[in-house]
Design a protein around this motif. Structure first.
Motif, short mmCIF file in Angstrom:
data_model
loop_
_atom_site.label_atom_id
_atom_site.label_comp_id
_atom_site.label_asym_id
_atom_site.label_seq_id
_atom_site.Cartn_x
_atom_site.Cartn_y
_atom_site.Cartn_z
N THR A 17 -22.57 35.32 3.59
CA THR A 17 -21.34 35.52 4.38
C THR A 17 -20.30 36.35 3.63
O THR A 17 -19.49 37.02 4.26
N GLN A 20 -19.72 39.85 4.63
CA GLN A 20 -19.54 39.94 6.08
C GLN A 20 -20.40 41.05 6.68
O GLN A 20 -19.88 42.00 7.31
N SER A 47 -21.01 25.30 15.17
CA SER A 47 -22.13 24.36 15.19
C SER A 47 -22.06 23.37 16.36
O SER A 47 -23.09 23.02 16.94
N ASP A 85 -15.44 21.13 6.78
CA ASP A 85 -14.29 22.05 6.77
C ASP A 85 -13.40 21.78 5.56
O ASP A 85 -12.90 22.71 4.91
#
Ligand SMILES: N[C@@H](CCC(=O)N[C@@H](CS)C(=O)NCC(=O)O)C(=O)O
Length: 182
Positions: A17, A20, A47, A85
């Protein structure tokens, strides 16, 4: 993990990631994983949207039909995703800032949330019947992430939750096999 449990074929693609890459941002402009790419090429994220989608596709293999039980499953999933998170906020604070401007009070605040969630789960780990929901799957995935980034830290004083993960792996070895590795 949810696809494996729901019996839906998936070609898993690993993506970094950090840079990107366009293969990721074309599918999800947020540049975040997980993202599910349908046969038609549409990107589905995040998700919880993916598990709802897979639930519909599989004829309710991931969430109970009963409203009360469904709410329990959705809440468990939200707790596990919310836990991730907080953990991600800590990882990114450390990873993306120069050391001298890492804001420790922010890390401490996120960690306090993690501690609260883990203590609640350790005091009362979810049941593991033959038929599980996206809630238990999300929790096992979150524990997988903690094993990767917070090994030796999250499980301290939480033997019941640690045993819960081991029992999950014994009961569902096919899901343990697809827990993403770093
Ligand atoms: N709540 C989202 C969280 C997604 C998320 O933050 N994914 C991280 C996984 S490490 C990510 O892709 N981060 C890359 C970024 O934010 O640029 C979900 O469950 O899908």
């Amino acid at each position: 993990m949810a696809a494996a449990y729901a019996g839906i074929d998936v070609d898993a693609v690993t993506v970094e990631t950090g840079p990107q890459p366009t293969m990721l941002t074309d599918a999800n402009p947020l540049g975040k994983i997980p993202v599910w790419i349908t046969d038609e090429g549409d990107g589905i994220y995040d998700s919880r949207v993916i598990t709802q989608y897979l639930n519909r596709l599989s004829g309710n293999k991931l969430f109970p039909r009963n409203a009360e039980k469904r709410l329990d499953a959705e809440r468990m999933e939200a707790l596990a995703d919310g836990l991730c998170d907080c953990l991600l906020a800590i990882v990114y604070e450390r990873r993306s800032r120069p050391e001298e401007i890492v804001h420790q009070p922010w890390i401490d605040k996120q960690w306090a949330k993690v501690v609260r969630v883990l203590d609640v789960l350790n005091a009362n780990p979810p049941k593991l019947p033959k038929s599980i929901t996206a809630g238990q799957i999300a929790l096992r995935a979150a524990i997988g992430y903690m094993d990767l980034r917070f090994a030796g830290k999250w499980e301290k004083g939480r033997p019941r939750l640690k045993r819960w993960a081991a029992r999950f792996d014994e009961k569902f070895p096919e899901l343990k096999a697809v827990i993403p590795q770093g």
